[in-house]
Design a protein around this motif. Sequence first.
Motif, PDB file in Angstrom:
ATOM      1  N   GLN A 189       0.836  -1.088  -0.301  1.00 16.08           N
ATOM      2  CA  GLN A 189       0.002   0.074  -0.265  1.00 16.08           C
ATOM      3  C   GLN A 189       0.821   1.584   0.423  1.00 16.08           C
ATOM      4  O   GLN A 189       0.548   1.986  -0.059  1.00 16.08           O
ATOM      5  N   ARG A 190       2.170   1.181   0.528  1.00 18.52           N
ATOM      6  CA  ARG A 190       2.602   1.501   0.476  1.00 18.52           C
ATOM      7  C   ARG A 190       3.663   2.322  -0.475  1.00 18.52           C
ATOM      8  O   ARG A 190       5.322   3.672  -0.977  1.00 18.52           O
ATOM      9  N   ASP A 192       5.178   3.612  -4.408  1.00 20.48           N
ATOM     10  CA  ASP A 192       4.505   4.361  -5.359  1.00 20.48           C
ATOM     11  C   ASP A 192       5.075   4.796  -5.954  1.00 20.48           C
ATOM     12  O   ASP A 192       4.767   5.410  -7.353  1.00 20.48           O
ATOM     13  N   SER A 193       6.860   3.559  -6.453  1.00 21.44           N
ATOM     14  CA  SER A 193       7.747   4.160  -7.386  1.00 21.44           C
ATOM     15  C   SER A 193       7.293   3.200  -8.311  1.00 21.44           C
ATOM     16  O   SER A 193       6.200   1.755  -8.614  1.00 21.44           O
ATOM     17  N   ASN A 196       8.391  -0.215  -9.164  1.00 20.71           N
ATOM     18  CA  ASN A 196       7.980  -1.702  -8.079  1.00 20.71           C
ATOM     19  C   ASN A 196       6.588  -2.369  -8.461  1.00 20.71           C
ATOM     20  O   ASN A 196       6.524  -3.464  -7.689  1.00 20.71           O
ATOM     21  N   SER A 219      -4.782  -2.763  -3.918  1.00 22.05           N
ATOM     22  CA  SER A 219      -3.775  -1.402  -4.022  1.00 22.05           C
ATOM     23  C   SER A 219      -3.286  -1.650  -5.093  1.00 22.05           C
ATOM     24  O   SER A 219      -2.688  -0.691  -5.539  1.00 22.05           O
ATOM     25  N   PHE A 223      -2.677   1.151  -8.090  1.00 22.40           N
ATOM     26  CA  PHE A 223      -0.790   1.084  -8.381  1.00 22.40           C
ATOM     27  C   PHE A 223      -0.993   1.466  -9.476  1.00 22.40           C
ATOM     28  O   PHE A 223      -0.338   2.740 -10.547  1.00 22.40           O
ATOM     29  N   ARG A 226      -2.982   4.537 -11.635  1.00 18.91           N
ATOM     30  CA  ARG A 226      -1.603   6.213 -11.414  1.00 18.91           C
ATOM     31  C   ARG A 226      -0.531   6.017 -12.145  1.00 18.91           C
ATOM     32  O   ARG A 226      -0.211   7.208 -12.657  1.00 18.91           O
ATOM     33  N   HIS A 227       0.259   4.619 -12.641  1.00 15.19           N
ATOM     34  CA  HIS A 227       1.220   4.395 -13.468  1.00 15.19           C
ATOM     35  C   HIS A 227       1.204   4.233 -14.483  1.00 15.19           C
ATOM     36  O   HIS A 227       1.771   3.754 -15.407  1.00 15.19           O
TER      37      HIS A 227
END
Length: 237
Positions: A189-190, A192-193, A196, A219, A223, A226-227
């Motif tokens: 959950q953390r 965020d690169s 990854n 999650s 992710f 977002r990317h």
Amino acid sequence: MSLLLLRRLGLTWELANEGSQLIQHSPSKLLFRCNLRVKILVFYFSFHFLLLFFIYLQKHFHRGLKVLDDMDASGVKPDCHSFTYLISHCTSEDEINKYHDMMDGMGTPPTKHLHKALIQSYVACKSLERARHVVKENGTSDILHSELMNTLAYSLALHGEVEEARRVYDQVLQSQGTIEPLTALCLIQRLDSADNLKYLLELLKHLTDTDLWDAGCSSILLFCVRHKNLEFSRLSS
């Protein structure tokens, strides 16, 4: 008042059972009965109630410390649970050290739960070296070391030290330790690169619980969105 709670306050099963029954069925007898054993129960429970009250409701740590002093002066020895609660809610390294030193001075034997509370509180206060020191000094067996390393990785990720948490996670894997599901989920959950994704999928393998696995998948899908890794998102859906 449950029997288990009274037992966790440090009472014997026999005394805890007596107090639990009186509180449930005859509270008036608990207040007025002159039996010495019940007096001990009320006396002991009162101090612990005050301690927890100041920690959880008021968070007045100086008052919690005053209760500990009163307990000591009255011959009531606080147990490791009391110090664990206090340390878990400290807001500075000085507060943590104060309660830890007091516990050592009273000869209270530590537990793994206390060690975990120390790690979590030190990380929350940005005292990362102190947190690592707790792991180093108390990881006396492979199983306990793995548990404390998981606590360290989880706490680091929770408080924004994601890359350091990742390094700790890698160390656990290298030592063939067990990755706990909550630690893996917290990292998922953390992290965020954009590079990854492969790492996140490896973390997903540690989520054996269905609910946690669902949360981890959700999650990872977010992710990907977002990317803009939409190809993987479509395959997963």
